[in-house]
Design an enzyme around this catalytic site. Sequence first.
Site, PDB file in Angstrom:
ATOM      1  CG  HIS A  67       9.910 -11.675 -24.766  1.00 57.04           C
ATOM      2  ND1 HIS A  67       9.761 -10.328 -24.980  1.00 57.04           N
ATOM      3  CD2 HIS A  67       9.633 -12.255 -25.958  1.00 57.04           C
ATOM      4  CE1 HIS A  67       9.398 -10.103 -26.222  1.00 57.04           C
ATOM      5  NE2 HIS A  67       9.315 -11.258 -26.843  1.00 57.04           N
ATOM      6  CE1 TYR A 333       4.420 -16.923 -26.300  1.00 57.32           C
ATOM      7  CE2 TYR A 333       3.284 -15.424 -24.833  1.00 57.32           C
ATOM      8  CZ  TYR A 333       3.975 -15.662 -26.000  1.00 57.32           C
ATOM      9  OH  TYR A 333       4.241 -14.626 -26.862  1.00 57.32           O
TER      10      TYR A 333
HETATM   11  C1  HEM Z   1       4.765 -18.556 -32.811  1.00 51.15           C
HETATM   12  C2  HEM Z   1       5.086 -17.341 -32.364  1.00 51.15           C
HETATM   13  C3  HEM Z   1       5.651 -17.120 -30.977  1.00 51.15           C
HETATM   14  C4  HEM Z   1       6.310 -17.967 -30.142  1.00 51.15           C
HETATM   15  C5  HEM Z   1       6.683 -19.431 -30.378  1.00 51.15           C
HETATM   16  C6  HEM Z   1       6.629 -17.235 -28.921  1.00 51.15           C
HETATM   17  C7  HEM Z   1       7.281 -17.771 -27.821  1.00 51.15           C
HETATM   18  C8  HEM Z   1       7.386 -17.151 -26.582  1.00 51.15           C
HETATM   19  C9  HEM Z   1       7.782 -17.785 -25.345  1.00 51.15           C
HETATM   20  C10 HEM Z   1       8.224 -19.249 -25.200  1.00 51.15           C
HETATM   21  C11 HEM Z   1       7.719 -16.865 -24.357  1.00 51.15           C
HETATM   22  C12 HEM Z   1       8.013 -17.073 -22.858  1.00 51.15           C
HETATM   23  C13 HEM Z   1       6.703 -17.462 -22.144  1.00 51.15           C
HETATM   24  C14 HEM Z   1       6.850 -17.716 -20.655  1.00 51.15           C
HETATM   25  O1  HEM Z   1       7.747 -18.475 -20.220  1.00 51.15           O
HETATM   26  O2  HEM Z   1       6.021 -17.164 -19.872  1.00 51.15           O
HETATM   27  C15 HEM Z   1       7.308 -15.633 -24.981  1.00 51.15           C
HETATM   28  C16 HEM Z   1       7.157 -14.443 -24.326  1.00 51.15           C
HETATM   29  C17 HEM Z   1       6.723 -13.287 -24.917  1.00 51.15           C
HETATM   30  N1  HEM Z   1       6.278 -13.119 -26.209  1.00 51.15           N
HETATM   31 FE1  HEM Z   1       6.187 -14.525 -27.618  1.00 51.15          FE
HETATM   32  N2  HEM Z   1       6.162 -15.957 -29.064  1.00 51.15           N
HETATM   33  C18 HEM Z   1       5.550 -15.838 -30.299  1.00 51.15           C
HETATM   34  C19 HEM Z   1       4.925 -14.727 -30.821  1.00 51.15           C
HETATM   35  C20 HEM Z   1       4.803 -13.519 -30.175  1.00 51.15           C
HETATM   36  C21 HEM Z   1       4.066 -12.377 -30.682  1.00 51.15           C
HETATM   37  C22 HEM Z   1       3.270 -12.339 -31.985  1.00 51.15           C
HETATM   38  C23 HEM Z   1       4.212 -11.396 -29.742  1.00 51.15           C
HETATM   39  C24 HEM Z   1       3.653  -9.985 -29.713  1.00 51.15           C
HETATM   40  C25 HEM Z   1       2.705  -9.545 -30.474  1.00 51.15           C
HETATM   41  C26 HEM Z   1       5.014 -11.909 -28.650  1.00 51.15           C
HETATM   42  C27 HEM Z   1       5.367 -11.221 -27.513  1.00 51.15           C
HETATM   43  C28 HEM Z   1       5.904 -11.786 -26.385  1.00 51.15           C
HETATM   44  C29 HEM Z   1       6.155 -11.067 -25.148  1.00 51.15           C
HETATM   45  C30 HEM Z   1       5.909  -9.576 -24.887  1.00 51.15           C
HETATM   46  C31 HEM Z   1       6.656 -12.005 -24.229  1.00 51.15           C
HETATM   47  C32 HEM Z   1       7.058 -11.744 -22.784  1.00 51.15           C
HETATM   48  C33 HEM Z   1       5.827 -11.857 -21.908  1.00 51.15           C
HETATM   49  C34 HEM Z   1       6.236 -11.932 -20.450  1.00 51.15           C
HETATM   50  O3  HEM Z   1       6.823 -10.957 -19.952  1.00 51.15           O
HETATM   51  O4  HEM Z   1       5.990 -13.001 -19.844  1.00 51.15           O
HETATM   52  N3  HEM Z   1       5.342 -13.208 -28.943  1.00 51.15           N
HETATM   53  N4  HEM Z   1       7.104 -15.823 -26.333  1.00 51.15           N
END
Ligand code: HEM
Length: 357
Positions: A67, A333
Amino acid sequence: MTNRPRREAVNRRSILVGLGAVGAFLAIDLGAVAYANKWIGSESSRKTFLDGFRVVNGPQLGFRKNHAKGLAVTGHFESNGNAANLSRATVFRPGQVPVAGRFSLAGGDAHVADTVNTARGLGLAFGFPGREQWRTAMLNLPVFPDNSPRGFYDRLLASKIVPGTGKPDPAATAAFLAAHPETAAAMAIIKKHPPASGFGDSTFRSLNTFYFVNDAGARTPVRWSLVALQNSAPAPKSGDANGLFDALIGQLRGGPLRWRLLITVAEPGDPLTDATLPWPEDRHSIDAGLLTLTAAATEAPGNARDINFDPLTLPDGIEPSDDPLLSARSDIYAASYRQRTGEPKSPSPVQVSEVGP
Ligand code: HEM
């Protein structure tokens, strides 16, 4: 209870298209990457994920490792008190709290061109900074493509675009899907729910299950969603690489945007630990209040750029389920946050000041 569609209905092409739709994730053989036995919570598992993001997307210095492309927003949430009998969290008592948020596109390339089929994210932090907060990161999808951290990781690796083709390696896709039938089934569900036209008219969902805990200690399994009250969004200008974000910025300049927070309550037998499985449409939902977003800002020090929308930052009154994605998300995260905050920064490609009236 399961709602899985019949597997035969899913063909390889629809899966490829669908996988692209969830953030253009596919295809590489990392070869020597060692799988950590303990997938989550160990230094090696965090490193494995960060290495995977870097191999697939490049270093993306200073940006989120997933993201990566986003826009900061602010506003408030007005609780109507309807959810207070399910959760003792302060945020559900009648009244207003400030909200800091971030709209994003799935995928780890901060400079990727907006496409309508890339999954859209909304991260929100409810409450006053420094006090008890509720953070959530949601998607505009009906279900998540993976039900395990390993599934996410395998899909990430399989998503690498093969140079010169603009597409993931079909052999890697086939191998991934053979190993992860749950993703094939989830993609078929996602395909049946075409995305709304923009950020402003999208419904965002928690997808993972949580427990609401009330004053008596009763625990109720719930999922939540934010249902857009604007039923259309301005069409992105053709050829505009930031078309979806620019349209959102323009829409917010025209006035506040609103979403209704619905808390959906599980019934016995509903899946509580598998985000690839939807709950039946007729589950009871409580209207908990109104989210109003009033302003957009370019990502900058001190705004949502520097928030970690960790899904386990929960107030008293909301607890995680045993869905294995939740602890993995929290862990990864934090690792992404630590890495990106220590890296040199470059400007976000989404600049509010560059969007014309
Ligand atoms: C094992 C499963 C997942 C992994 C490994 C993962 C990994 C990540 C990582 C590395 C980030 C960036 C975090 C940061 O630097 O602040 C991120 C952001 C995000 N993820 Fe995931 N994610 C997973 C599952 C999900 C699920 C299930 C959802 C929604 C239901 C989701 C929604 C989001 C959103 C909306 C962001 C952006 C949030 C922001 O604006 O900081 N992710 N994810």
